[in-house]
Write an enzyme that holds these catalytic residues in place. Sequence first.
Site, PDB file in Angstrom:
ATOM      1  N   ALA A 174       0.973  -1.164   0.065  1.00 30.96           N
ATOM      2  CA  ALA A 174      -0.030  -0.150  -0.031  1.00 30.96           C
ATOM      3  C   ALA A 174       0.962   1.301  -0.103  1.00 30.96           C
ATOM      4  CB  ALA A 174      -0.883   0.066   1.263  1.00 30.96           C
ATOM      5  N   TYR A 175       1.806   1.147   0.806  1.00 29.25           N
ATOM      6  CA  TYR A 175       2.897   2.516   0.841  1.00 29.25           C
ATOM      7  C   TYR A 175       3.611   2.632  -0.621  1.00 29.25           C
ATOM      8  CZ  TYR A 175       6.686   5.152   2.534  1.00 29.25           C
ATOM      9  OH  TYR A 175       7.799   6.332   2.817  1.00 29.25           O
ATOM     10  N   GLY A 176       3.718   1.441  -0.898  1.00 27.15           N
ATOM     11  CA  GLY A 176       4.447   1.559  -2.424  1.00 27.15           C
ATOM     12  C   GLY A 176       3.437   1.870  -3.493  1.00 27.15           C
ATOM     13  N   LYS A 179       3.177   5.807  -3.235  1.00 24.43           N
ATOM     14  CA  LYS A 179       4.185   6.696  -3.420  1.00 24.43           C
ATOM     15  C   LYS A 179       4.440   6.624  -5.066  1.00 24.43           C
ATOM     16  CE  LYS A 179       6.152   8.165   0.503  1.00 24.43           C
ATOM     17  NZ  LYS A 179       6.111   9.734   0.783  1.00 24.43           N
TER      18      LYS A 179
END
Length: 270
Positions: A174-176, A179
């Site tokens: 999710a973070y990737g 970003k």
Amino acid sequence: MDNTPTTDTSTTPAAPAAPGLLAGKVAFITGAGRGIGAAAARLFAREGARVLLAARTQAQLKAVTQEVRAAGGIADHVVCDLADAASVRAAVDRATDLYGRLDVAFNNGATFVPPGPMDQVREADFDHVYAVNLKGPWLAMAAEVAAIRTTAGTGAIVNNSSVGSLRGNPELPAYGAMKRAVNSLTESAAITYGPEGIRVNAIAPGHTATEMIRTWEAESPGLVKRLKARTPLGRAADPEEIAQAAAWLLSDRSSYVTGTVLRVDGGARA
């Protein structure tokens, strides 16, 4: 008789100091209470900018602001929740209220979710990382463009992305993903606002010695060792090293650079 010319240093005027990289500019920084954002606040002020620090935690903001002022810089702070549109707009407005203009902005603030495969990401965590890491920069950029347009006229924005956005990221999916979407927003904004003289770029840090990495290490023991092994320079970046890249992209020395995602990763993606 000795005719060797001499220089009387007592009467020779000193060479003027070189102007700072961000001299005369007003800078707005999110996530400025710690880590890369705090390092950016210190650096930007040393480079001649008047800075407004924004983050959620008042105590951290106050401490960094006092540190900047003690070093001779001009700084103030405002509490800002990147997940709240009104809070973001009010924070950007505070910069123009304080200093009369906005020239540059570093959208550094972000949140972290527990590492793990995509099917184990909780919906609440996904929604939170979306609200802060993607919607937050979108809200900030919209407010910053408006402020730059109506005050300084031209300027620059840098978004803090991650090397984890540049390829599949199974540990932080999710973070990737958020970003990577920030990279797309950066490129789109560069095309949209370039004709107005507003440049928009992103940096993609690699392994950096921040609280986020320490939290990730606690969740995934051995992470730091793995990251160092994948980094040709063999170490983590100091937060100021990342801030230096942002400062250059915000400065007039990068005047023909826009729409780029600059890796600052010690060679990890080479």
